[in-house]
Design an enzyme around this catalytic site. Sequence first.
Site, PDB file in Angstrom:
ATOM      1  N   ASP A 126       0.716  -1.102   0.158  1.00 57.78           N
ATOM      2  CA  ASP A 126       0.082  -0.177  -0.038  1.00 57.78           C
ATOM      3  C   ASP A 126       0.838   1.232   0.142  1.00 57.78           C
ATOM      4  O   ASP A 126       1.775   1.427   0.986  1.00 57.78           O
ATOM      5  CB  ASP A 126      -0.999  -0.105   1.319  1.00 57.78           C
ATOM      6  CG  ASP A 126      -1.814   1.003   1.100  1.00 57.78           C
ATOM      7  OD1 ASP A 126      -2.363   1.556  -0.145  1.00 57.78           O
ATOM      8  OD2 ASP A 126      -2.301   1.478   2.239  1.00 57.78           O
ATOM      9  N   HIS A 133      -3.936  14.007   0.460  1.00 56.80           N
ATOM     10  CA  HIS A 133      -4.231  13.151   1.683  1.00 56.80           C
ATOM     11  C   HIS A 133      -2.756  13.238   2.588  1.00 56.80           C
ATOM     12  O   HIS A 133      -3.285  13.258   4.004  1.00 56.80           O
ATOM     13  CB  HIS A 133      -4.503  11.642   1.095  1.00 56.80           C
ATOM     14  CG  HIS A 133      -4.500  10.824   2.544  1.00 56.80           C
ATOM     15  ND1 HIS A 133      -5.580  10.690   3.273  1.00 56.80           N
ATOM     16  CD2 HIS A 133      -3.605   9.861   2.929  1.00 56.80           C
ATOM     17  CE1 HIS A 133      -5.463   9.801   4.030  1.00 56.80           C
ATOM     18  NE2 HIS A 133      -4.117   9.176   3.811  1.00 56.80           N
TER      19      HIS A 133
END
Length: 415
Positions: A126, A133
């Site tokens: 990931d 973000h």
Amino acid sequence: MKSFIPYNSNSDFSIYNIPFGVALIKDDYITCCTRIGDKIIDLAILYEKGYFNDIKGLEENIFQDFSLNDFIELGKIVTNPTRLKIQELLTESSQLSKDQETINQAFFEIEDVSMLLPVHIPNYTDFYSSLEHATNVGSMFRDPENALLPNWKHIPIGYHGRSSSIVVSETNFHRPKGQTKPADSDKPIFGPTKQLDFELEMAFIVNKHTNLGESIAIDNAEDAIFGMVIFNDWSARDIQSWEYVPLGPFLSKNFCSSISPWIVTLEALDFFRTTSPKQDPEVLDYLKFEGDKNFDIQLQVYLKPENGTESLISETNYKYMYWNMNQQLAHHTINGCNIEVGDLYASGTISGTTPNSYGSMLEITWRGENPLKLNNGDERKFIEDNDSVILKAWCEKDDIRIGFGNVINTVLPAL
């Protein structure tokens, strides 16, 4: 192009798409398949009928497998011609359009199938590649004036996740439990997370093996990327904030992640390429790229309470990602890390610049300080039991639309 199979103009699964998936057909057998409109097509039957005889390298009926791994491992020299052949077969006046016997055997209504995980996923990484973000999270937990850590604009940050807990859409899961530390306590407590969150992401799947010590150059990265799926990186924020120092996410992430069942190929996405955000400072040579390496993928998130209606809670776009897939894969392998067919690489949470474009409840409610109001008047700081979260992704330009379908999961009470 026009297909002999009718579908709505807003369908994600137009003749221009031709995605790949794996389905359980009528609770009877499993097969690799594609989709157009609301029709699921058994590719193993098309193979048996000889429709892929002219595809060099497709020497056996690997569409009978329970995953797409063996198919995508054949490489784009085989998978691209196969996709184009399927596209040709589905057009008006094709040979298949006149073969009613095969249509009757190979074509199924969407309600007659259950979609399965499309690939076996050996490894999962990931990334953390959305500037917006990362800035939001850095502002929230650290100094807003220095939201990004010094390394963020120099390397695609990522961590290795747990592939065994990746599930397909419509797989429900129980609220995770773990240690949390209340703000008013000097000791942790144990129990179900109170800050369950979604994370809106996309992910890519690779089609090759490399040996330990080998790297994939950025100019060759797309040859190793078969296609993309929607990815929901479910997170327990209160567990995460207690456990992540010094090594990062652990139990806060590995209880469940979910993907869409259809892999959309890079070739289908090619028409929707777009420029990436300007990277400043200049990146090191092995991360430099030429051309349009990002994609204009529109994204939405809906939240549906039990017995309630869907509320649209976020709209953003994948094209704003600071680090692109080519850079992510090049960096991932620059140290000699070997990859395997079916490996999945998630983008990290995708957020825009405004609250209605944030890709997580953490940001939308700003860690619970600004509760979200739903259509039915309910409020949410984080995801509650029996809530369903739906992620949608599609591309649309010049009356051509392709999409990924949905990722939908419902949160069940903790066991």
